[in-house]
Structure formats: structure tokens, C-alpha cells
Design a protein around this motif. Sequence first.
Motif, short mmCIF file in Angstrom:
data_model
loop_
_atom_site.label_atom_id
_atom_site.label_comp_id
_atom_site.label_asym_id
_atom_site.label_seq_id
_atom_site.Cartn_x
_atom_site.Cartn_y
_atom_site.Cartn_z
N VAL A 64 2.33 -0.03 3.89
CA VAL A 64 2.62 1.26 4.53
C VAL A 64 4.01 1.66 4.07
O VAL A 64 4.95 0.86 4.12
CB VAL A 64 2.54 1.15 6.06
N THR A 65 4.16 2.90 3.61
CA THR A 65 5.43 3.38 3.08
C THR A 65 5.89 4.59 3.88
O THR A 65 5.09 5.48 4.21
CB THR A 65 5.26 3.78 1.60
N VAL A 66 7.19 4.60 4.19
CA VAL A 66 7.81 5.76 4.82
C VAL A 66 8.82 6.29 3.81
O VAL A 66 9.77 5.60 3.44
CB VAL A 66 8.51 5.39 6.14
N THR A 67 8.60 7.51 3.33
CA THR A 67 9.47 8.10 2.32
C THR A 67 10.73 8.68 2.96
O THR A 67 10.84 8.75 4.19
CB THR A 67 8.73 9.20 1.53
N ALA A 68 11.66 9.11 2.13
CA ALA A 68 12.95 9.64 2.61
C ALA A 68 12.76 10.89 3.47
O ALA A 68 13.53 11.15 4.39
CB ALA A 68 13.87 9.94 1.43
N ASP A 76 12.24 3.93 3.07
CA ASP A 76 13.41 4.36 2.32
C ASP A 76 14.66 4.09 3.14
O ASP A 76 14.64 4.18 4.37
CB ASP A 76 13.28 5.85 1.99
N GLY A 77 15.76 3.75 2.47
CA GLY A 77 17.00 3.46 3.18
C GLY A 77 17.57 4.64 3.93
O GLY A 77 18.35 4.49 4.86
N ALA A 78 17.16 5.85 3.56
CA ALA A 78 17.65 7.06 4.23
C ALA A 78 16.91 7.35 5.53
O ALA A 78 17.33 8.20 6.31
CB ALA A 78 17.53 8.25 3.28
N VAL A 79 15.79 6.65 5.78
CA VAL A 79 15.00 6.89 6.99
C VAL A 79 15.72 6.25 8.16
O VAL A 79 16.24 5.13 8.07
CB VAL A 79 13.58 6.30 6.83
N LEU A 121 2.64 6.88 4.15
CA LEU A 121 1.57 6.62 3.20
C LEU A 121 0.96 5.25 3.47
O LEU A 121 1.70 4.29 3.71
CB LEU A 121 2.09 6.66 1.76
N ILE A 122 -0.36 5.16 3.46
CA ILE A 122 -1.05 3.87 3.50
C ILE A 122 -1.49 3.62 2.07
O ILE A 122 -2.25 4.40 1.51
CB ILE A 122 -2.26 3.90 4.45
N GLN A 123 -1.02 2.50 1.50
CA GLN A 123 -1.13 2.21 0.08
C GLN A 123 -0.48 3.39 -0.66
O GLN A 123 0.71 3.53 -0.59
CB GLN A 123 -2.56 1.95 -0.36
#
Length: 157
Positions: A77-81, A118-121, A86-88
Motif C-alpha cells: 500500500v502506497t501513500v503518495t506526497a 512519502d516522507g512529505a506525508v 494505491l494498493i499495489q
Amino acid sequence: MGAQLVQNGARNGRGRRGRNRSRPLSEINVTPFVDVMLVLLIIFMVAAPLLIVGVPVELPKTAANALSGEQEAPLTVTVTANGEILIQASPVAREEFVTRLKAIAEQRTSQKVYLRADGAVSYSVVMEVMGALDRGGFSDIGLVTDTGGPALDGGSG
């Protein structure tokens, strides 16, 4: 790749009935096979890094060690800036996130999920996503970071 002929019976200048008889050599020439295998090896070595699917995210750096390998392909699971989840590699609306996770959890044997943020989150957004992961059936959450970052003892990892 053709067969070679070996002369047989030419001893002391005389052969049987005065003729030189030839018999086929029954060895396989493996040089072309090795050449093809080396070319295929190089092609796969070049192509393999291109097959890794990922979303570009600037991960924070830490002094933590990498996790050991898994049997099942990990769920990521990704969390963008900009806060997109997103899953995958497929984006998911925040309202549908928990229901999608529950559907995925029913099909998987492992409760392991890797969270890339992301480090900005902000910390609160990451905690909201972690809470949603727990409600979705994934209790084993690993936070993904880049290695080589600062450590609390003042050194770098």
C-alpha cells in the motif's frame, strides 16, 4: 552444427580395398547452444529490473535493517506526497479503501502488508491508513523505508 567425418583405415598408406572409409563423428557440438544460452541470460538480466512494478515515492531514510523474504508476494500500500492511496499500483478512493482491503484479505493467506509513504506525508495520514489496514484485516504491517538514513545515536545506518 553438421556432423564431421573421421577418416578410418588409412594405416601405412593402405586402407581396406585401397579406399579410405569415413564414419560420422557422433558428438554434438554444444558451442551454438552455449552461445544462445548466454545471450538469453544477458537479455533476462537486463529485462528483470524493468519488470518491477512500483510507484515512485520518496521514502524516508532510517537506520533499520531490511526485512527477510516472504513466501507469498507481499501486498503493498502506497501513500503518495499528494495523499493518494494505491494498493499495489492501482489508485483507490479513500471511501473504498477498507472494503477493497477486506476483499483482498479473504483471498490471501498472509496478513503481511507493506506500507510505503512519502516522507512529505503527515504522520496523521499514515496512522489513518494504518488504522484502515487493521480494519481491513491486515494486522502485520511493515513500514518501508530507504536504508542509510540518520540514527538516533547521531551516526548513520
